[in-house]
Design a protein around this motif. Structure first.
Motif, mmCIF file in Angstrom:
data_model
loop_
_atom_site.group_PDB
_atom_site.id
_atom_site.type_symbol
_atom_site.label_atom_id
_atom_site.label_comp_id
_atom_site.label_asym_id
_atom_site.label_seq_id
_atom_site.Cartn_x
_atom_site.Cartn_y
_atom_site.Cartn_z
ATOM 1 N N LYS A 106 0.825 -1.212 0.000
ATOM 2 C CA LYS A 106 0.000 0.000 0.000
ATOM 3 C C LYS A 106 0.861 1.265 0.000
ATOM 4 C CE LYS A 106 -3.520 2.800 0.680
ATOM 5 N NZ LYS A 106 -4.508 3.084 -0.383
ATOM 6 N N TYR A 107 1.905 1.278 0.811
ATOM 7 C CA TYR A 107 2.677 2.506 1.006
ATOM 8 C C TYR A 107 4.070 2.445 0.387
ATOM 9 C CZ TYR A 107 -1.072 3.497 4.307
ATOM 10 O OH TYR A 107 -2.312 3.718 4.882
ATOM 11 N N ASN A 108 4.334 1.412 -0.429
ATOM 12 C CA ASN A 108 5.609 1.300 -1.132
ATOM 13 C C ASN A 108 6.785 1.373 -0.165
ATOM 14 O OD1 ASN A 108 6.743 0.865 -3.704
ATOM 15 N ND2 ASN A 108 7.432 2.996 -3.801
ATOM 16 N N MET A 109 6.711 0.599 0.910
ATOM 17 C CA MET A 109 7.714 0.668 1.973
ATOM 18 C C MET A 109 9.025 0.002 1.566
ATOM 19 S SD MET A 109 5.469 0.016 5.434
ATOM 20 C CE MET A 109 4.320 1.274 5.999
ATOM 21 N N VAL A 110 10.108 0.533 2.127
ATOM 22 C CA VAL A 110 11.449 0.008 1.872
ATOM 23 C C VAL A 110 12.117 -0.429 3.164
ATOM 24 C CG1 VAL A 110 13.751 0.576 0.973
ATOM 25 C CG2 VAL A 110 11.715 1.430 -0.207
ATOM 26 N N THR A 111 11.805 0.255 4.266
ATOM 27 C CA THR A 111 12.432 -0.035 5.549
ATOM 28 C C THR A 111 11.388 -0.107 6.658
ATOM 29 O OG1 THR A 111 12.727 2.299 6.148
ATOM 30 C CG2 THR A 111 14.506 1.252 4.878
ATOM 31 N N ILE A 112 11.812 -0.645 7.810
ATOM 32 C CA ILE A 112 10.941 -0.616 8.989
ATOM 33 C C ILE A 112 10.678 0.826 9.388
ATOM 34 C CG2 ILE A 112 10.790 -1.220 11.446
ATOM 35 C CD1 ILE A 112 12.282 -3.759 10.871
ATOM 36 N N GLY A 113 11.618 1.707 9.105
ATOM 37 C CA GLY A 113 11.421 3.129 9.380
ATOM 38 C C GLY A 113 10.221 3.702 8.649
ATOM 39 N N ASP A 114 9.914 3.172 7.460
ATOM 40 C CA ASP A 114 8.708 3.607 6.759
ATOM 41 C C ASP A 114 7.464 3.240 7.554
ATOM 42 O OD1 ASP A 114 9.917 4.765 4.522
ATOM 43 O OD2 ASP A 114 10.014 2.874 3.432
ATOM 44 N N PHE A 115 7.496 2.056 8.177
ATOM 45 C CA PHE A 115 6.352 1.655 9.000
ATOM 46 C C PHE A 115 6.241 2.516 10.256
ATOM 47 C CE2 PHE A 115 5.197 -0.670 12.879
ATOM 48 C CZ PHE A 115 3.824 -0.750 12.669
ATOM 49 N N THR A 116 7.343 2.677 10.987
ATOM 50 C CA THR A 116 7.260 3.446 12.236
ATOM 51 C C THR A 116 6.904 4.906 11.966
ATOM 52 O OG1 THR A 116 9.667 3.811 12.247
ATOM 53 C CG2 THR A 116 8.835 1.917 13.482
ATOM 54 N N ALA A 117 7.346 5.436 10.821
ATOM 55 C CA ALA A 117 6.979 6.818 10.478
ATOM 56 C C ALA A 117 5.494 6.912 10.158
ATOM 57 C CB ALA A 117 7.809 7.300 9.293
ATOM 58 N N LEU A 118 4.955 5.905 9.474
ATOM 59 C CA LEU A 118 3.522 5.878 9.184
ATOM 60 C C LEU A 118 2.719 5.797 10.477
ATOM 61 C CD1 LEU A 118 1.065 5.453 7.212
ATOM 62 C CD2 LEU A 118 1.540 2.997 7.401
ATOM 63 N N ARG A 119 3.188 4.971 11.404
ATOM 64 C CA ARG A 119 2.418 4.715 12.629
ATOM 65 C C ARG A 119 2.636 5.780 13.697
ATOM 66 N NH1 ARG A 119 -0.370 4.514 16.101
ATOM 67 N NH2 ARG A 119 -1.338 2.795 17.256
ATOM 68 N N PHE A 120 3.871 6.281 13.824
ATOM 69 C CA PHE A 120 4.198 7.180 14.936
ATOM 70 C C PHE A 120 4.682 8.568 14.494
ATOM 71 C CE2 PHE A 120 5.275 2.844 16.668
ATOM 72 C CZ PHE A 120 4.150 2.733 17.471
ATOM 73 N N GLY A 121 4.705 8.809 13.192
ATOM 74 C CA GLY A 121 5.152 10.104 12.704
ATOM 75 C C GLY A 121 6.632 10.091 12.323
ATOM 76 N N GLU A 122 7.049 11.124 11.615
ATOM 77 C CA GLU A 122 8.414 11.199 11.095
ATOM 78 C C GLU A 122 9.471 11.193 12.198
ATOM 79 O OE1 GLU A 122 9.675 11.129 7.918
ATOM 80 O OE2 GLU A 122 7.644 10.530 7.379
ATOM 81 N N ALA A 123 9.097 11.594 13.417
ATOM 82 C CA ALA A 123 10.064 11.598 14.526
ATOM 83 C C ALA A 123 10.543 10.189 14.867
ATOM 84 C CB ALA A 123 9.436 12.244 15.753
ATOM 85 N N ALA A 124 9.821 9.182 14.399
ATOM 86 C CA ALA A 124 10.196 7.802 14.710
ATOM 87 C C ALA A 124 11.312 7.276 13.817
ATOM 88 C CB ALA A 124 8.971 6.900 14.578
ATOM 89 N N ARG A 125 11.601 7.974 12.724
ATOM 90 C CA ARG A 125 12.597 7.444 11.778
ATOM 91 C C ARG A 125 13.997 7.350 12.394
ATOM 92 N NH1 ARG A 125 11.125 6.556 6.555
ATOM 93 N NH2 ARG A 125 9.272 7.650 5.767
ATOM 94 N N ILE A 126 14.408 8.372 13.116
ATOM 95 C CA ILE A 126 15.786 8.387 13.627
ATOM 96 C C ILE A 126 16.040 7.290 14.661
ATOM 97 C CG2 ILE A 126 17.535 9.743 14.850
ATOM 98 C CD1 ILE A 126 17.055 10.548 11.938
ATOM 99 N N PRO A 127 15.210 7.135 15.708
ATOM 100 C CA PRO A 127 15.477 6.027 16.639
ATOM 101 C C PRO A 127 15.360 4.657 15.971
ATOM 102 C CG PRO A 127 13.360 7.080 17.136
ATOM 103 C CD PRO A 127 14.077 7.967 16.167
ATOM 104 N N THR A 128 14.472 4.533 14.975
ATOM 105 C CA THR A 128 14.375 3.273 14.236
ATOM 106 C C THR A 128 15.674 3.003 13.495
ATOM 107 O OG1 THR A 128 11.996 3.574 13.913
ATOM 108 C CG2 THR A 128 13.101 2.006 12.471
ATOM 109 N N MET A 129 16.165 4.015 12.796
ATOM 110 C CA MET A 129 17.412 3.861 12.049
ATOM 111 C C MET A 129 18.569 3.512 12.967
ATOM 112 S SD MET A 129 19.767 6.667 10.177
ATOM 113 C CE MET A 129 20.364 7.063 11.828
#
Length: 482
Positions: A106-129
């Motif tokens: 659905k969202y053309n995801m590449v990383t788990i960071g794409d999921f956490t950003a979808l679920r928790f907002g863009e602020a989630a990308r850095i701790p995920t990475m």
């Protein structure tokens, strides 16, 4: 262990095999045109290569060398290493795979960071990475250690020199190949390693005289308990379960392969086949180590060399050469997969969001390759700092589980989980686990037993004390497929 002439032959084989793989990477590189080609293989992978790449990635140097050593040292209780990751893999297949695949499509995801950003907002990308980076750099580093061990035995190179050489060679191969190259090479590697382990197991079993002889020898050596699968302390069992086992849920290389499959049925069937094949292989490797000690009574060897000692003891030199290829195939199939998992997270979750609309496929492809180089530097430093296979794996897994597991699971299954709760759980779990590791495990507690519970408590507490948010649109996607 090997004569000078044999060392020369082995060295020649190692060099030729690497150049074959490097040449294959360069050939496939000509077909890589886009960012998706490089990181998720164009989302077109069919069943057989998917099964083999799942298996090739699951069975790495830490399993073939580390598990065999652990089986030799500690006995059949080490089967919980294999059982732990198999149980969690089954749960992942039943409960999570479908949801992961739906969101990826659905969202053309590449990383788990794409999921956490979808679920928790863009602020989630850095701790995920950061969680993925710490974990996968550790696990990539252990592949450098495994190759260094091979070079140490075949051409008598020091471990440090071997780590540095493997770092350069694997970085170059992964830099050019991308996930397409990784998957097709894994198809070769997965086949070689599965056949090789089976051949070695049969040969060692026959040379040992069967299980009755093993039992008699273990009793005579005063170690009958070593043959019991329950010969493991509860503490070590839970360390395995919550590191090597639990990290299966948040393995980015697995998520990427779920998305790389041509469709959801191929993803599901390929993963189930790989679970079975991976368990049988990992379990067999541990049995080989046990047979080496109690069947063949090889009690005066360096345990870390059990793979080579057994191969040389039960096989003619021509087949020993093949077993070295098996080992190389096993290590390399893991190393480049973990390289890509970490580097993709850097480019997708750190670089791409900061480019805004200015990113294009050509630039993103270049950034992906540069990220491979950056990851390789971190990985080689970790390999030099912690040159022990299973220790590196457990350490990296603990960081990933502490930082990501609770937020990801709550995010997938608990609609009320708030954005602040997910991000807070990531930062606290990862930070505490890293600090605990650097501090040297105070009070004898493993970092995962500190970081993971704190992450769970944080996610629940912050959610309960936060204002309820609007339901995320992703849950509507799940309802559509029920």
């Amino acid at each position: 262990m090997f004569s000078e002439q044999q060392q020369t032959i082995l060295f020649f084989i190692v060099v030729v095999y690497f150049f074959f793989l490097f040449g294959l990477s360069l050939y496939i590189n000509r077909k890589i045109k886009t960012y998706d080609d490089y990181n998720v293989a164009g989302r077109t992978i069919s069943l057989i290569p998917l099964i083999l790449t799942f298996t090739g990635t699951a069975i790495g140097g830490s399993i073939l060398l580390g598990y065999m050593t652990n089986g030799y040292l500690y006995g059949m209780g080490q089967q919980w290493l294999a059982i732990g990751f198999t149980l969690t893999s089954i749960i992942l297949a039943f409960a999570m795979l479908k949801r992961i695949r739906i969101l990826g499509e659905k969202y053309n995801m590449v990383t788990i960071g794409d999921f956490t950003a979808l679920r928790f907002g863009e602020a989630a990308r850095i701790p995920t990475m950061l969680s993925i980076l710490v974990a996968y750099c550790s696990i990539t580093g252990m592949q450098f250690v495994a190759i260094a061990t091979i070079l140490n035995l075949t051409v008598d190179l020091s471990m440090t020199t071997g780590i540095l050489i493997s770092w350069v060679l694997l970085t170059l191969k992964t830099y050019f190949g991308g996930l397409v190259s990784v998957i097709w090479q894994d198809a070769i590697h997965g086949t070689i390693q599965t056949i090789g382990v089976a051949v070695l197991l049969v040969a060692v079993w026959m040379a040992s005289g069967g299980w009755s002889t093993v039992t008699e020898n273990a009793a005579a050596m005063g170690s009958p308990n070593a043959l019991s699968i329950f010969n493991i302390s509860p503490y070590n069992f839970f360390v395995f379960l919550f590191t090597i086992g639990a990290y299966q849920f948040v393995r980015q290389d697995l998520w990427q392969r779920f998305w790389a499959a041509k469709d959801i049925n191929i993803a599901r069937n390929g993963y189930w086949a790989a679970i079975i094949l991976g368990f049988l292989t990992a379990s067999g490797v541990i049995v080989i180590g046990v047979l080496g000690k109690f069947g063949m009574q090889m009690t005066d060897i360096d345990p870390t060399l059990i793979y080579y000692e057994l191969s040389a003891a039960v096989l003619p030199f021509a087949l020993v050469v093949i077993m070295v290829i098996v080992l190389l195939a096993t290590v390399i199939s893991c190393a480049d997969s973990f390289f890509l998992a970490a580097s993709t997270s850097i480019v997708n979750d750190l670089v791409k969001p900061r480019l805004g609309g200015k990113s294009d496929q050509h630039n993103m492809l270049l950034y992906s390759r540069l990220s491979v180089a950056a990851v390789s530097v971190i990985a080689v430093l970790l390999a030099l700092y912690i040159p022990t296979l299973v220790t590196l794996w457990v350490t990296g897994s603990a960081m990933l589980v502490s930082g990501l597991l609770a937020p990801v699971l709550f995010g997938l299954f608990w609609k009320k989980t708030t954005k602040a709760a997910g991000v807070s759980g990531m930062w606290l779990g990862l930070s505490v686990a890293v600090i605990w590791q650097i501090a040297g495990h105070p009070f004898g507690a493993h970092p995962v037993f500190i970081g993971f519970p704190l992450s769970i408590i944080t996610v629940i507490a912050v959610t309960l004390f936060s204002r309820q948010e609007k339901e995320n649109a992703m849950y509507e996607e799940f309802r559509k497929t029920v």
